[in-house]
Enzyme design. Structure first.
Site, PDB file in Angstrom:
ATOM      1  N   TYR A 171      -8.652  16.150  -5.324  1.00 15.19           N
ATOM      2  CA  TYR A 171      -7.849  15.442  -6.335  1.00 15.19           C
ATOM      3  C   TYR A 171      -6.964  16.384  -7.161  1.00 15.19           C
ATOM      4  O   TYR A 171      -5.757  16.129  -7.296  1.00 15.19           O
ATOM      5  CB  TYR A 171      -8.757  14.607  -7.238  1.00 15.19           C
ATOM      6  CG  TYR A 171      -8.005  13.788  -8.255  1.00 15.19           C
ATOM      7  CD1 TYR A 171      -7.396  12.587  -7.891  1.00 15.19           C
ATOM      8  CD2 TYR A 171      -7.895  14.210  -9.581  1.00 15.19           C
ATOM      9  CE1 TYR A 171      -6.700  11.829  -8.823  1.00 15.19           C
ATOM     10  CE2 TYR A 171      -7.199  13.451 -10.515  1.00 15.19           C
ATOM     11  CZ  TYR A 171      -6.612  12.264 -10.132  1.00 15.19           C
ATOM     12  OH  TYR A 171      -5.910  11.511 -11.047  1.00 15.19           O
ATOM     13  N   LYS A 191      -2.664  16.609  -7.569  1.00 18.73           N
ATOM     14  CA  LYS A 191      -1.951  16.569  -8.843  1.00 18.73           C
ATOM     15  C   LYS A 191      -1.158  17.859  -9.085  1.00 18.73           C
ATOM     16  O   LYS A 191      -0.087  17.827  -9.691  1.00 18.73           O
ATOM     17  CB  LYS A 191      -2.919  16.284  -9.988  1.00 18.73           C
ATOM     18  CG  LYS A 191      -3.492  14.869  -9.939  1.00 18.73           C
ATOM     19  CD  LYS A 191      -2.381  13.822  -9.948  1.00 18.73           C
ATOM     20  CE  LYS A 191      -2.903  12.404 -10.005  1.00 18.73           C
ATOM     21  NZ  LYS A 191      -1.816  11.391 -10.055  1.00 18.73           N
ATOM     22  N   ASP A 239       0.881  -1.175   0.000  1.00 16.98           N
ATOM     23  CA  ASP A 239       0.000   0.000   0.000  1.00 16.98           C
ATOM     24  C   ASP A 239       0.911   1.215   0.000  1.00 16.98           C
ATOM     25  O   ASP A 239       1.598   1.479   0.981  1.00 16.98           O
ATOM     26  CB  ASP A 239      -0.892  -0.023   1.238  1.00 16.98           C
ATOM     27  CG  ASP A 239      -1.882   1.141   1.274  1.00 16.98           C
ATOM     28  OD1 ASP A 239      -1.662   2.145   0.567  1.00 16.98           O
ATOM     29  OD2 ASP A 239      -2.866   1.058   2.028  1.00 16.98           O
ATOM     30  N   SER A 282      -1.466  14.320 -14.137  1.00 14.10           N
ATOM     31  CA  SER A 282      -2.766  14.482 -14.790  1.00 14.10           C
ATOM     32  C   SER A 282      -2.831  15.885 -15.367  1.00 14.10           C
ATOM     33  O   SER A 282      -2.153  16.796 -14.880  1.00 14.10           O
ATOM     34  CB  SER A 282      -3.900  14.293 -13.769  1.00 14.10           C
ATOM     35  OG  SER A 282      -5.144  14.710 -14.297  1.00 14.10           O
TER      36      SER A 282
END
Length: 256
Positions: free
Chosen positions: A162, A166, A67, A147
């Site tokens: 999110y 990024k 993980d 991204s």
């Protein structure tokens, strides 16, 4: 400029989040080019399935359960690689999660998990890889799967933290480039920023109860995981004196 993967044949790469989507595609293409790949994932069995499929390829895929949001898992994984395969030459920080909600009514624990995976896990793996490369005098390559949302905030619902994670990856790419430069290191670092990708990651992070969001996502033009893997192979194929710091890959017709 001559593009070639020859310098990486027989060398070792670590790919995080290798159980599906972009990570699995990246691992597969590296193995196809003769690289020995260690795929880190919480779902080790998925990586093992891919390894069986790639048994007769030039390279080899190894599966390690890890993980990336847990530093102890990262340390154990790098220890295994060092003891069983030797030094790391390539690190692809691909692991990432999203838990769609709005900032105004989202869950703090979810936000924390997103940052721990997308940012802190990336930093932990990068630290271990760079230290290993330095100790073994290897001019390796660190690749962050970023991204387009690491460069602007799109008009897409339920993104919450999110894009912030990024944006952090974009900043961390430049921070690492500057640190390596100041160390007179020839280790390269690249941020690969895809647009929407048709992967298990994307479908798993939809809001199944929100028809509007599902229709919005389904209508988007999308890349395939293989397209992102092609981008990774491209930057690795460039000559050692060339550093592709940022590579943006978008599907034709993307509007967001």
């Amino acid at each position: 400029m001559v593009l070639s993967m020859d310098r990486w044949k027989g060398k070792t790469a670590i790919v995080t989040g290798a159980s599906a989507g972009c990570g699995a595609s990246i691992a597969e293409q590296l193995v196809e080019h003769g690289v020995n790949v260690v795929g880190l994932a919480r779902r080790k069995e998925k990586v093992e399935e891919l390894a069986k499929k790639l048994q007769n390829k030039p390279g080899k895929l190894y599966a390690i359960k890890a993980d990336i949001s847990k530093e102890e898992d990262v340390l154990e994984a790098f220890k295994w690689v060092k003891e069983n395969l030797g030094p790391v030459h390539i690190l692809v920080n691909n692991a990432g999660i999203a838990k769609p909600s709005r900032l105004v009514d989202g869950n703090f624990t979810d936000w924390k998990n997103i940052f721990e995976t997308n940012v802190l896990g990336l930093c932990a793996a990068t630290k271990e890889a760079v230290n290993d490369m330095k100790q073994n005098n290897i001019d390796g390559h660190i690749i962050h799967i970023n991204s387009v949302l690491g460069h602007y905030v799109a008009h897409v619902p339920f993104l919450n933290v999110y894009p912030a994670t990024k944006f952090a990856v974009t900043a961390l790419t430049e921070v690492l480039r500057q640190e390596l430069m100041n160390m007179n290191s020839k280790i390269r670092v690249t941020s690969v920023s895809p647009g929407p990708v048709e992967t298990e990651f994307a479908s798993a992070n939809k809001l199944p109860v929100d028809d509007e969001f599902e229709k919005f996502f389904e209508a988007m033009p999308k890349l395939l995981g293989e397209d992102v893997a092609d981008a990774v192979i491209y930057v690795l194929s460039t000559p050692p004196h060339v550093q592709v710091q940022e590579l943006t890959v978008r599907p034709v017709g993307e509007k967001v």
